[in-house]
Scaffold this active site. Structure first.
Site, mmCIF file in Angstrom:
data_model
loop_
_atom_site.group_PDB
_atom_site.id
_atom_site.type_symbol
_atom_site.label_atom_id
_atom_site.label_comp_id
_atom_site.label_asym_id
_atom_site.label_seq_id
_atom_site.Cartn_x
_atom_site.Cartn_y
_atom_site.Cartn_z
ATOM 1 N N ASP A 9 39.783 40.825 33.720
ATOM 2 C CA ASP A 9 40.375 41.984 33.055
ATOM 3 C C ASP A 9 41.812 42.177 33.513
ATOM 4 O O ASP A 9 42.081 42.306 34.709
ATOM 5 C CB ASP A 9 39.545 43.238 33.340
ATOM 6 N N ASN A 56 35.196 40.960 39.442
ATOM 7 C CA ASN A 56 34.306 42.026 39.909
ATOM 8 C C ASN A 56 33.828 42.813 38.697
ATOM 9 O O ASN A 56 34.641 43.205 37.859
ATOM 10 C CB ASN A 56 35.044 42.988 40.848
ATOM 11 N N GLN A 57 32.534 43.043 38.594
ATOM 12 C CA GLN A 57 31.962 43.815 37.487
ATOM 13 C C GLN A 57 31.047 44.891 38.050
ATOM 14 O O GLN A 57 29.825 44.846 37.914
ATOM 15 C CB GLN A 57 31.237 42.882 36.505
ATOM 16 N N ARG A 113 32.110 40.236 46.228
ATOM 17 C CA ARG A 113 33.055 41.193 45.645
ATOM 18 C C ARG A 113 34.436 40.997 46.266
ATOM 19 O O ARG A 113 34.612 41.100 47.475
ATOM 20 C CB ARG A 113 32.573 42.626 45.867
ATOM 21 N N LYS A 114 35.439 40.731 45.409
ATOM 22 C CA LYS A 114 36.796 40.616 45.921
ATOM 23 C C LYS A 114 37.197 41.951 46.553
ATOM 24 O O LYS A 114 36.856 42.985 46.004
ATOM 25 C CB LYS A 114 37.764 40.254 44.773
ATOM 26 N N CYS A 170 28.476 42.975 50.040
ATOM 27 C CA CYS A 170 28.138 41.614 49.597
ATOM 28 C C CYS A 170 29.295 40.705 49.993
ATOM 29 O O CYS A 170 30.350 41.172 50.404
ATOM 30 C CB CYS A 170 27.897 41.570 48.088
ATOM 31 N N ASP A 212 41.439 36.207 37.746
ATOM 32 C CA ASP A 212 40.723 37.445 37.491
ATOM 33 C C ASP A 212 40.557 37.543 35.973
ATOM 34 O O ASP A 212 41.269 36.882 35.216
ATOM 35 C CB ASP A 212 41.523 38.629 38.050
#
Length: 182
Positions: free
Chosen positions: A10, A51-52, A102-103, A99, A8
Site C-alpha cells: 500500500d 503488514n495487514q 510484522r515490519k 510476531c 511494501d
C-alpha cells in the site's frame, strides 16, 4: 542466488487505501508496471512484503487480502508486469501479540529469501514508512529506499532522514538503484 526488490504494497504498488480489503478498490500507482518490468529486466525478483493488521483487527480476512493480491496481479498482467511473491503479516501486537513477521521485524523478507533463494546482501527494500526501511536493514538488504508516495511524503516532512535514500516513487527508486545512486 537471486537478487530481489522487496516492496511494501500500500502506497508503493497500489494507491493507499486505509485497510484495503475490496479488490475493486485496488488501483496501481502510475509507473509501477514499468518499474516492475525494469526490475525483471535487470534479473531481480519483485517480492511484496506487507503488514495487514486489518486481519488481526477483525476488519477483513486473509482470503480478502489474497483477493486483493489477485486483483493487483490482474492489473499488473494487463500492463505486462508481475510480482514474483506475495507475503503478508496478519498480526498486530495489540490484538495477536508479538510476531517476527510484522515490519519492522524482518520475518517476511527472511522467509521470502529462504523460499526464493535470495541473496539479501545484494537486494533492495522500498517502502513508504520507516518500518519498511527498518525491516530491510534488519534483513541485511544492501539498499533501502523511502519513497514519497503513500505515507512517504508525510514521513519526509516530519522526520530527519539524514543518510536515508529518498525517491519520488517506485519507478524513481528503481531507476536510481540501477544508475548506481544508492
Amino acid at each position: 542466488m537471486k537478487q530481489a526488490f522487496f516492496l511494501d504494497r500500500d502506497g508503493v504498488i497500489n494507491v493507499e487505501v486505509d485497510y484495503l480489503s475490496d479488490p475493486d478498490k485496488a488501483e496501481l500507482i502510475p509507473g509501477v508496471p514499468e518499474a516492475l518490468r525494469e526490475i525483471h529486466a535487470h534479473g531481480f525478483l519483485a517480492i511484496v512484503v506487507t503488514n495487514q493488521s486489518g486481519v488481526a483487527r477483525g476488519m477483513y480476512t486473509q482470503n480478502e487480502v489474497n483477493a486483493v493480491h489477485r486483483r493487483i496481479d490482474e492489473l499488473l498482467a494487463a500492463a505486462g508486469a508481475k510480482v514474483d511473491g506475495w507475503y503478508f503479516c496478519p498480526h498486530h501486537p495489540k490484538h495477536t501479540g508479538p510476531c517476527d513477521c510484522r515490519k519492522p521485524a524482518p520475518g517476511m523478507l527472511l522467509q521470502a529469501a529462504r523460499e526464493h533463494e535470495i541473496d539479501l546482501a545484494n537486494s533492495v527494500m522500498v517502502g513508504d514508512r520507516l518500518s519498511d526501511l527498518e525491516a530491510g536493514r534488519a534483513a541485511g538488504c544492501r539498499t533501502v529506499w523511502l519513497i514519497k508516495t503513500g505515507y512517504g511524503a508525510e514521513v519526509v516532512r516530519t522526520t530527519d532522514l539524514t543518510g536515508v535514500n529518498v525517491a519520488e516513487d517506485l519507478a524513481d527508486a528503481v531507476r536510481r538503484t540501477f544508475a548506481g545512486e544508492a
